[in-house]
Design an enzyme around this catalytic site. Structure first.
Site, mmCIF file in Angstrom:
data_model
loop_
_atom_site.group_PDB
_atom_site.id
_atom_site.type_symbol
_atom_site.label_atom_id
_atom_site.label_comp_id
_atom_site.label_asym_id
_atom_site.label_seq_id
_atom_site.Cartn_x
_atom_site.Cartn_y
_atom_site.Cartn_z
ATOM 1 N N ASP A 10 0.858 -1.185 0.000
ATOM 2 C CA ASP A 10 0.000 0.000 0.000
ATOM 3 C C ASP A 10 0.897 1.240 0.000
ATOM 4 O O ASP A 10 1.704 1.434 0.922
ATOM 5 C CB ASP A 10 -0.898 -0.008 1.235
ATOM 6 N N ASP A 104 -3.048 2.537 -6.022
ATOM 7 C CA ASP A 104 -1.879 2.560 -5.147
ATOM 8 C C ASP A 104 -1.780 1.384 -4.187
ATOM 9 O O ASP A 104 -1.026 1.452 -3.214
ATOM 10 C CB ASP A 104 -1.853 3.874 -4.351
ATOM 11 N N GLU A 105 -2.493 0.306 -4.432
ATOM 12 C CA GLU A 105 -2.349 -0.858 -3.556
ATOM 13 C C GLU A 105 -2.650 -2.138 -4.316
ATOM 14 O O GLU A 105 -3.440 -2.158 -5.263
ATOM 15 C CB GLU A 105 -3.238 -0.754 -2.324
#
Length: 396
Positions: A10, A104-105
């Site tokens: 993350d 973003d993860e």
């Protein structure tokens, strides 16, 4: 075989950290990315800002009251999308088993790397190190036996850390967390659990499954019971092709008049075309979304005979859809344009009688200029004097 092969990676305050790469003067300061106007909303906040209580999805006006020194930066979604592609390229440099959850993860299954690394923790540290060295960004990693616990571990590792939960310690880690940590526990479920005296995951694990199913239903009850015991049978599934691509914007001042709305649709068409080209896709169905000041929302769609990618074609369809609305004279609070029925842009298409090849070549050239010099390097003259407003597309 590793007993904890699952990684959840993350990125920390992704939008903010990308902006800090662009402007190093933002380092160490309370920063938020979001709309600055009266209807602005925070999309991402730095950890310095979070210390004052600033959070994502919070009205910008509230965030400014909490932190007088808050720096609000307007979003640049092209920049975040490009950096996200680089982040996922790093992930896939380790393993093809990458399941993206947002820009973003992602989950990574590192089990196949056991002959190259001494442990999954070593893989996690290598992923963090490569993201930092190649992209200049911080990332937090959770390492566990299952996806659910790996995600909780990455949250516990923030900011910019790694947390490993061995199998023999996972129930100790899990049962100390609040019941709200369980996936699927929203306000209504949390209230139902509170009536049973449940505050922590450990409290939840002590309840008989029959008690849970009576309180929240059979499906939710089994789900909660399994997760409270650390059971999560889901595998890491590499992401499939995108099902839709869209752009939308909520305006600080309502759009009034057909010409103003059509100019905004032109800007949306340019952005949507850029995203389609970047993904190597064409679209068969275009959807217009409009929200009025009273929050009434309408959508209209049109499926075209041949898949489109060019801004000129997208704009034509958008204007047709807008022209068919009965309420088109009303002020517009939010405007969106989406593309579905996506297919590879390299796939053969039906030849059209109308000569569109020249426009295709023009738009290909424009896309090349934008890729090299930035999204604002070239565009329609009609948009030259349009004030750039912060975009409200939310962080995924």
């Amino acid at each position: 075989m590793w007993t904890e092969p699952i990684l959840h990676v993350d990125m920390d305050s992704f939008f903010v950290e990308v902006e800090r790469l662009h402007d190093p003067g933002l380092a160490g300061r309370p920063v938020a990315v979001g709309g600055a106007g009266p209807r602005g909303v925070i999309a991402s906040a730095s950890y310095e800002a979070r210390g004052y209580g600033v959070r994502s999805a919070q009205p910008t006006s509230t965030a400014r009251r909490l932190c007088n020194d808050l720096i609000v930066v307007p979003p640049n979604h092209q920049r975040y999308g490009d950096m996200s592609a680089d982040v996922f390229a790093v992930f896939r440099g380790f393993t093809p088993l990458v399941e993206g959850l947002s820009l973003d993860e992602a989950f990574l299954d590192a089990g196949g790397l056991r002959f190259h690394y001494e442990s999954p923790v070593a893989v996690g540290e290598a992923v963090r190190s490569r993201i930092r060295s190649e992209l200049g960004l911080p990332a937090s990693v959770g390492v566990a036996s299952v996806k659910f616990i790996a995600k909780l571990a990455s949250e516990a590792a923030k900011p910019d850390g790694l947390r490993h939960i061995p199998v023999e310690s996972q129930l100790e880690f899990l049962h100390a967390l609040p019941a709200s940590s369980i996936w699927g526990v929203g306000p209504a479920t949390l209230a139902a659990l509170a009536r049973l005296g449940v505050e922590s995951v450990g409290d939840l694990a002590k309840l008989p499954e029959s008690t849970l199913t009576s309180a929240v239903g059979p499906v939710a009850g089994r789900h909660l019971h399994d997760l409270a015991m650390g059971h999560d049978m889901r595998e890491v599934v590499p992401e499939s092709a995108a099902k839709s691509i869209s752009v939308e914007e909520t305006y600080d001042v309502d759009l009034e008049g057909a010409e103003v709305v059509e100019t905004a649709l032109l800007a949306h068409s340019q952005r949507l075309s850029h995203r389609l080209r970047r993904a190597g896709l064409r679209a068969r169905t275009i959807t217009l979304k409009i929200r009025f000041p009273d929050f009434t929302t309408v959508t209209r769609s049109q499926t075209v005979p041949s898949p489109v990618v060019g801004a000129r074609q997208l704009f034509r369809v958008a204007v047709d859809l807008f022209g068919g609305l009965e309420d088109r004279a009303r002020p517009v609070r939010l405007l969106g344009l989406g593309a579905t029925g996506l297919e590879d842009s390299a796939a053969p298409t039906q030849l059209e009688i109308e000569a569109g090849a020249e426009w295709e070549r023009v738009e290909d050239a424009v896309a090349g200029v934008r890729k090299r010099f930035g999204e604002e390097a070239v565009g329609p003259a009609r948009l030259l004097h349009v004030k750039k407003a912060p975009r409200s597309d939310p962080e995924p």
